[in-house]
Design a protein around this motif. Sequence first.
Motif, PDB file in Angstrom:
ATOM      1  N   CYS A 175       0.898  -1.224  -0.035  1.00 26.78           N
ATOM      2  CA  CYS A 175       0.016   0.077   0.041  1.00 26.78           C
ATOM      3  C   CYS A 175       0.997   1.171  -0.006  1.00 26.78           C
ATOM      4  N   CYS A 179       0.649   4.737   7.088  1.00 29.93           N
ATOM      5  CA  CYS A 179      -0.137   5.099   8.546  1.00 29.93           C
ATOM      6  C   CYS A 179       0.664   4.501   9.590  1.00 29.93           C
ATOM      7  N   CYS A 182       0.383   0.872  11.004  1.00 30.25           N
ATOM      8  CA  CYS A 182       0.081  -0.087   9.832  1.00 30.25           C
ATOM      9  C   CYS A 182       1.245  -1.152   9.927  1.00 30.25           C
ATOM     10  N   LYS A 293      -2.551   9.310   8.748  1.00 29.01           N
ATOM     11  CA  LYS A 293      -3.594   8.880   7.833  1.00 29.01           C
ATOM     12  C   LYS A 293      -3.974   9.957   7.039  1.00 29.01           C
ATOM     13  N   GLN A 295      -4.578  10.714   3.985  1.00 31.36           N
ATOM     14  CA  GLN A 295      -5.719  10.486   3.146  1.00 31.36           C
ATOM     15  C   GLN A 295      -7.142  10.541   3.349  1.00 31.36           C
TER      16      GLN A 295
END
Length: 521
Positions: A175, A179, A182, A293, A295
């Motif tokens: 990805c 984050c 993550c 985060k 986005q």
Amino acid sequence: MNALLIYPEFPDTFWSFKHALKFLGKRAAQPPLGLMTVAALLPKAWNKRLVDTNVERLRDRDLAWADVVLLSAMHIQRDSLMAIVERCRARGLRTVIGGPIASSIPAAELKADHVVIGEAESLMSGLALDIEQGTARDIYQAAERPEMQTSPLPDLSLIKMRRYSTMAVQYSRGCPFNCEFCDIIEIYGRRPRTKAVAQVLAELDQLRTAGWREAVFIVDDNFIGNKARARELCVALAEWRSRYKVSFDFNTEASLNLADDPELMRLMRDAGFVSVFLGIETPDESGLIASNKLQNTRRSLLESVATIQSYGMQVMGGFILGFDTDRDDIFDRMVEFIQKSGIPIAMVGLLQAMPGTQLFRRLRREGRIVDAGDGDNTCDKLNFLPNMDATRLVEGYRSVLKRIYSCEAYYERVKLYLSRSQTRPEERKTRQQWLTRGNARAFVTSIVRQGVFGRQRWSYWKFLLTVARRYRHCVGPAMTLAVMGYHFQVMTNRLSSVARLPMLPEKAGEILLAEDGRQIH
Ligand code: B12
Ligand code: SF4
């Protein structure tokens, strides 16, 4: 060589869907795609068997047959994994462990003969040769992450397909986002790597010819990590579906910026995507910024969700409580957000610092790590010292679950979602064909369990009546969601019926952990 591939048992958690699967006569949500892939990478001359202990028993005679045992697991399957490894060791059987757990727990703690960290495509043939020659090393890790074109057609013949509710197909790994909490980006990297479209179609053909006609989960970390490749696949999927007149429903995971791309949402709808899991995390923008985060920031999250739903895709949401930025009002804000979102399946978890993540490294520097965690963020255990009072946080977490999974609140969200998904005319046609044998069975079981014996039967019948009156075109998804709701209610009752709070961490430091979660004394 006789190779026995074993998948350990999952505990009964929010994510196991166990109480809903019973309605469908299924035993597990998905097959172990990692092991099916590993099996296809083993030498052709080897004999292979696969035992998924989530759908069948591991018998002594399976172990007696094997020369080598290959196990895959997530962190959360650790207890079952260790019990199986013990059984193998007692018989002097050689064991190999791989899968995500190998990236979050130190190899020595896994007690296997050989541990494979990361992806297996480029190293499996070498490992198999070493095993045959008796020269296999303790640890294997590829120097680079493999290109997905090298991933073989998973061996479908090894699983008992009918025992699962969904089949799994993977198009991409990795990805592009970053984050803080993550572990996907630590294990699979930030450059999305995709298979060729033809590989995915070959996997679907394999499922089709084996007679599969139910849901398929595209198990990507972020399906739209590479948007151009996602578009390419959607176009091919739509063609494939119309060529074979096969009505597979696709589900996947994506980032919220999907809402910014009408063309991609249209293509996904036309390809047959009926649901998408989004990591929304928190309605509090400062929490999103602090956890990087980004986005999800500078937008109305509710509008983004509604936009995706308007393309006929049910949104499932991941939410987190316990960010340093959370204040006392976060619990009410979370409930309010979830209720307004029309997201029936809201997976709310407590923040967990997974070993190997940026979050784990920061909290360790700050002296706030308590232990390596158990890989389950939907129970009420904490593996770090939170900013908010720990008791307040856990009580608040339980109260959120109780409120969002009360029958009334849950059915309200389902109705909101159904009202939004009305704008999908082509969907209406296929949705009328929902009454398959499996669904009929679920329907009858649901009526008996929820409508006759259920404590909340009045809410249930009220909901069914509304569906019959206003959402007749969506009876299939409505029934599926009623059944899913049963699972979440059972899990929530279980969590909140434990009157005592778990042992909450008061201090870090008794166990010192290295960055990867290894204990150092
Ligand atoms: C689909 C999926 C699920 C499915 C279940 C799938 C299943 N049957 O196992 C569902 C949706 C139910 C699920 C649930 C959960 N999941 Co999940 N899931 C995934 C996902 C998206 C895809 C899994 C997959 O099929 N991958 C495709 C295969 C091909 O990849 P692979 O398994 O990694 O296999 C490769 C290598 O690892 C290696 N390998 C694997 N096994 C073996 C074995 C041997 C012997 C060897 C040599 C090599 C090897 O070779 C393979 C080819 O390269 C992954 C993310 C991911 N990218 O994998 C997360 C992931 C596995 N899930 C994760 C988590 C945390 C969970 C939950 C615990 C969530 C929660 N918060 O509660 C729950 C647990 C379930 C439960 N009952 O409680 C984590 C695990 C992290 C960890 N370190 O353990 C992952 C990695 C996502 C993440 N956030 O990091 N999940
Ligand atoms: S968007 Fe999801 S997969 Fe990507 S880095 Fe963030 S949490 Fe990880």
